[in-house]
Every structure is written in structure tokens, then in C-alpha cells.
Scaffold this active site. Structure first.
Site, short mmCIF file in Angstrom:
data_model
loop_
_atom_site.label_atom_id
_atom_site.label_comp_id
_atom_site.label_asym_id
_atom_site.label_seq_id
_atom_site.Cartn_x
_atom_site.Cartn_y
_atom_site.Cartn_z
N TYR A 70 2.07 12.53 -1.41
CA TYR A 70 2.56 11.82 -1.94
C TYR A 70 1.58 10.46 -2.52
CZ TYR A 70 5.87 10.07 -4.82
OH TYR A 70 6.47 9.06 -5.68
N ASP B 49 -5.54 6.32 -0.39
CA ASP B 49 -4.18 5.58 -0.44
C ASP B 49 -3.58 4.55 0.49
OD1 ASP B 49 -1.10 4.98 -0.88
OD2 ASP B 49 -0.73 7.05 -1.97
N LYS C 55 3.75 -2.40 -1.31
CA LYS C 55 4.52 -2.47 -0.55
C LYS C 55 4.44 -3.75 0.12
CE LYS C 55 5.59 2.29 0.20
NZ LYS C 55 6.97 1.98 -0.16
#
Length: 445
Positions: free
Chosen positions: A142, A234, A263
Site C-alpha cells: 500500500y 516508501d 508521519k
């Protein structure tokens, strides 16, 4: 526990927001509890119920809910001096300097506003830099809500995984199973000249925290080098959490060409970033021709929060604390599983953890990976531990979500809402929190 206020709020939310939420993962059944405030490693809902928080905003809150004075002061300063300007500020330069100084592969950074925006921009950059169209992603991986990676299928037989995405997007996205080097080699043999980049998390963080098998990332690095493709890591989840300030790429000793962040790098505020080799990142406009821009990119409040968060982590042994608690928690979970559910698997590293409800495993933990699966071939559980996203989907996902998650909530432990997303430890957690969480696991498993 009483949840009357949360139920009433969800009733109101259903009238004005699709599904009553602004992110689909929050729509737990029968309805979510609504948070009123955070306190260290805990949250309190609108009904006054207090929980140990292992969601941590799905990862951004390395320091927990009580921000240190230096972070609070920076946020207050930049928010009171003016919300934003549409012009550069010194603090964004300082955060870029911090990132490039600590992350091995990163020489330049472009800040954006979310992890999704970072991966969208990274894919566009890879295509623009190489002049190629095809992107390789891991099956079940994802990378945010973006059209190029929301695909299903195997190899070049892919199709969109959501309505609203044209089939033509999926035509340019190839998939391989994580931890399958042979599949990666076969894909490059067939499509190597057309592949712009391989996009992967260094550790699958949205599919049960799956570690790479020995040599897997090295294989991807070699294939990209041999075929003129780029390797994109990622690190939206792992960045500045796994491997400390060097991130997961430093922990594994791999230098990607491009890295995406999110984040933690924003200290709990909306953020994303694309970093990498200067000759690649400079292809972004205005230095190059690959268009990338954003009104809120490099927002001064976010930049200040991110910079002071990382400075605080570097100067106050934060990683020693959270990683130590993580190891203690995972080791304790393995002891519980050995007695109560030896078929289940503890996964995670550093301050990430999860119990995956796998169906088949040896009934002994003799010689096992301690404090979480590390994909060690000599481990007697190696053949049965999850190797990719498909393996996680074959676990008892309904049992985890429908029975286990509510049981943990009822004991005052807030976990991510399903079998897939990672759980996190923050600097605000204590040994007492770990003890209480382990007791809750004993009851719920």
C-alpha cells in the site's frame, strides 16, 4: 465501558460524512469511539474511557501525545507569527538539512503534505527521469490513495482495485510478491526496458509488518541497476521509526534512489516528503521539468514540529526507550502465544509490533526468532511465517477484527482497527503500560 457519547457523535457523523468518518479505516464496528484528548501514551474518549494507545495516529506520534516543551514552543511560535505565507521560510531549510544529514541516500528533499502525495510525486518523478512508464509494486503493498498503485493482480495482469480508476492506469503497474526474488527477476526479464522504478516498503507496514528475507532488497537493487530503473523505498511508516535517524534503509544497508517520507517527519502534523539523489530530485520543477507544487508544502508549523521532534529524539535517547519497550512487549507476546496460541505469529521490530493470527505454525517456539519474526532461515517457524501480503490475508482476519479487537478495547487497549496495519510504541509509554497490555493480551487471545 459506557460509549453513549461516541454513539451519539457517530449518529451525527453519518448524516454529514460518508460512513461517518474521514478515513475508511476508522469505521470500526459497530461504531468508533471518539477521542477527546491524548495523554502521554494514552487517549481518553468522549465518554471518559481511558486507553493505552498503540495506534499513535497510525505512526506519526513517536513522542506520544504530550509533546516536549521544545516542540510545543516551536509549534506555538510558528502558528502565532502567521499561519503560512506562500513563500519559503528558514525552518523548512533546517528540516531538509537535518534529513539529508542523517538519511544515507538522501541528498535533496522536496516537502509535500501527505504520504500519498509523496508517493504520487515519486512515481511521476521516476517516470519523468527515466522516460519510462511502468512501475513495479509488491502485491498487497500500500502506497496511499493513488491511481498508479491501487491495483490487483499478478505480474502484468493487473486491474484497478477501486472503482473510479481507469484500466489504463493499471496497465502501467506490474506486481510481484514481496520476498520472491525469482518473480522479480522474471518480471525484469520480460519488462526490464520499460520499468521506470520498483516501489516497495523496506518492511511491509500495512500488511502485518513483514520483514524482507535475506538478500531480497539487494536483489531489487541489482535488478534496478542492471536495467536502468530506480529503486524507491516508501518509508512513510518506517522513516525515523525503524533504524532511528537513518531510517530502515540504514538498518538494512540499502541505498534507494528515491525515498518517500511522512508521519514522523512532520511531528504529528500533515506532511510528506520525497528525498533522494540530487540529480534525480532536481528534475522537479523549477530546477527540472517534472511538475510538482503545492500551496501548503513546507508549511512552517509542520516543518517546525518535525524538526524539533527529530532533534528531541536525537538528543534524549528516545529510540533506546521505545525500541527497548518494543522488544520487551514482543518477547512477552511470544511467551503468551507459546502457552495459548502457538499457531499465531509475533511480528515487528524497533517500536513496531503486531500479533498475526496465522493458522499454521509449529507448536513449539524452540530456536525461534526472539521478540518478533525476522525471516531467519534457521528458525523452525521460517516456512510458516508470513512472507508477503497474501500470507497475511490468509490469517484469521475476521477473528482478529470481530472478536480480538473489541476484547482488547474493553480492557482499555487501543489497537489499529484490523489485522493489517502496524501498531506503535511511543516515548510516552512506560513499563507499566507494557505490563498492562500483556495482561490484556492474555485475556483476549
Amino acid at each position: 465501558m459506557n460509549h453513549e457519547q461516541s454513539r451519539a457523535l457517530y449518529d451525527r457523523a453519518l448524516s454529514v460524512m460518508p460512513g461517518g468518518v474521514n478515513s475508511s479505516v476508522r469505521a470500526v464496528r459497530p461504531y468508533p469511539f471518539f477521542i477527546e484528548n491524548g495523554d502521554g501514551g494514552h487517549v481518553v474518549d468522549t465518554d471518559g474511557n481511558r486507553y493505552i494507545d498503540f495506534v499513535m495516529g497510525y505512526g506519526p506520534l513517536l513522542l506520544g501525545h504530550d509533546l516536549p516543551e521544545s516542540v510545543q514552543a516551536a509549534v506555538q511560535q510558528y502558528s502565532t507569527e502567521g499561519p503560512m505565507y506562500g513563500a519559503p521560510t528558514e525552518v523548512e531549510v533546517e528540516l531538509a538539512e537535518f534529513v539529508t544529514r542523517h538519511v544515507p541516500s538522501v541528498e535533496m528533499v522536496r516537502f509535500v503534505n501527505s504520504g500519498t502525495e509523496a508517493t504520487v510525486s515519486a512515481v511521476r518523478l521516476a517516470r519523468g527521469y527515466t522516460g519510462r512508464d511502468k512501475i513495479v509494486v509488491m502485491q498487497g503493498g500500500y502506497h496511499g490513495a493513488q491511481e498508479s498503485t491501487l491495483v490487483e493482480g499478478e505480474g502484468n495482469h493487473t486491474h484497478p482495485s477501486s472503482p473510479g480508476i481507469p484500466e489504463s492506469f493499471a496497465e502501467h503497474t506490474l506486481t510481484v510478491p514481496f520476498n520472491d526474488p525469482d518473480a522479480a527477476r522474471e518480471l525484469f526479464e520480460e519488462h526490464g526496458e520499460d520499468i521506470a522504478a520498483v516501489l516497495t516498503e523496506p518492511i511491509l507496514g500495512n500488511y502485518g509488518i513483514v520483514h524482507p528475507v535475506d538478500g531480497y532488497h539487494e536483489t531489487l537493487r541489482e535488478l534496478c541497476d542492471d536495467h536502468g530503473s530506480l529503486l524507491i523505498f516508501d518509508e512513510v511508516i518506517t522513516g525515523f521509526r525503524v533504524g532511528g535517524l537513518q531510517c530502515a534503509q540504514g538498518k538494512f544497508g540499502i541505498d534507494p534512489d528515491i525515498t518517500t517520507f511522512g508521519k514522523i517527519v512532520g511531528g504529528g502534523f500533515p506532511v510528506g516528503a520525497i528525498g533522494g539523489k540530487s540529480e534525480i530530485i532536481e528534475q522537479f520543477t523549477p530546477a527540472g521539468d517534472v511538475f510538482q507544487s503545492g500551496t501548503f508544502s513546507g508549511h512552517p508549523v509542520t516543518m517546525a514540529a518535525g524538526l524539533e521532534t527529530l532533534r528531541y529524539a536525537a538528543e534524549n535517547d528516545v529510540y533506546d526507550h521505545v525500541n527497548g519497550l518494543g522488544e520487551r512487549l514482543r518477547a512477552g507476546l511470544q511467551e503468551i502465544l507459546e502457552d495459548q496460541a502457538p499457531e499465531y505469529t509475533v511480528v515487528g521490530t524497533d517500536s513496531m509490533f503486531k500479533v498475526v493470527f496465522t493458522r499454521d505454525a509449529p507448536d513449539t517456539f524452540d530456536g525461534h526468532c526472539e521478540a518478533g519474526c525476522q525471516q531467519r532461515e534457521s528458525c523452525p517457524r521460517f516456512e510458516s511465517c508470513p512472507k508477503n501480503g497474501h500470507d497475511i490475508t490468509q490469517a484469521e482476519t475476521e477473528r482478529w477484527e470481530r472478536l480480538f479487537w473489541p476484547a482488547m478495547k474493553d480492557q482499555g487497549v487501543f489497537l489499529t482497527a484490523n489485522q493489517f496495519e502496524s501498531q506503535f510504541i511511543c516515548d510516552g509509554h512506560t513499563d507499566e503500560d507494557i505490563d498492562d497490555a500483556l495482561e490484556a493480551y492474555k485475556e483476549a487471545i
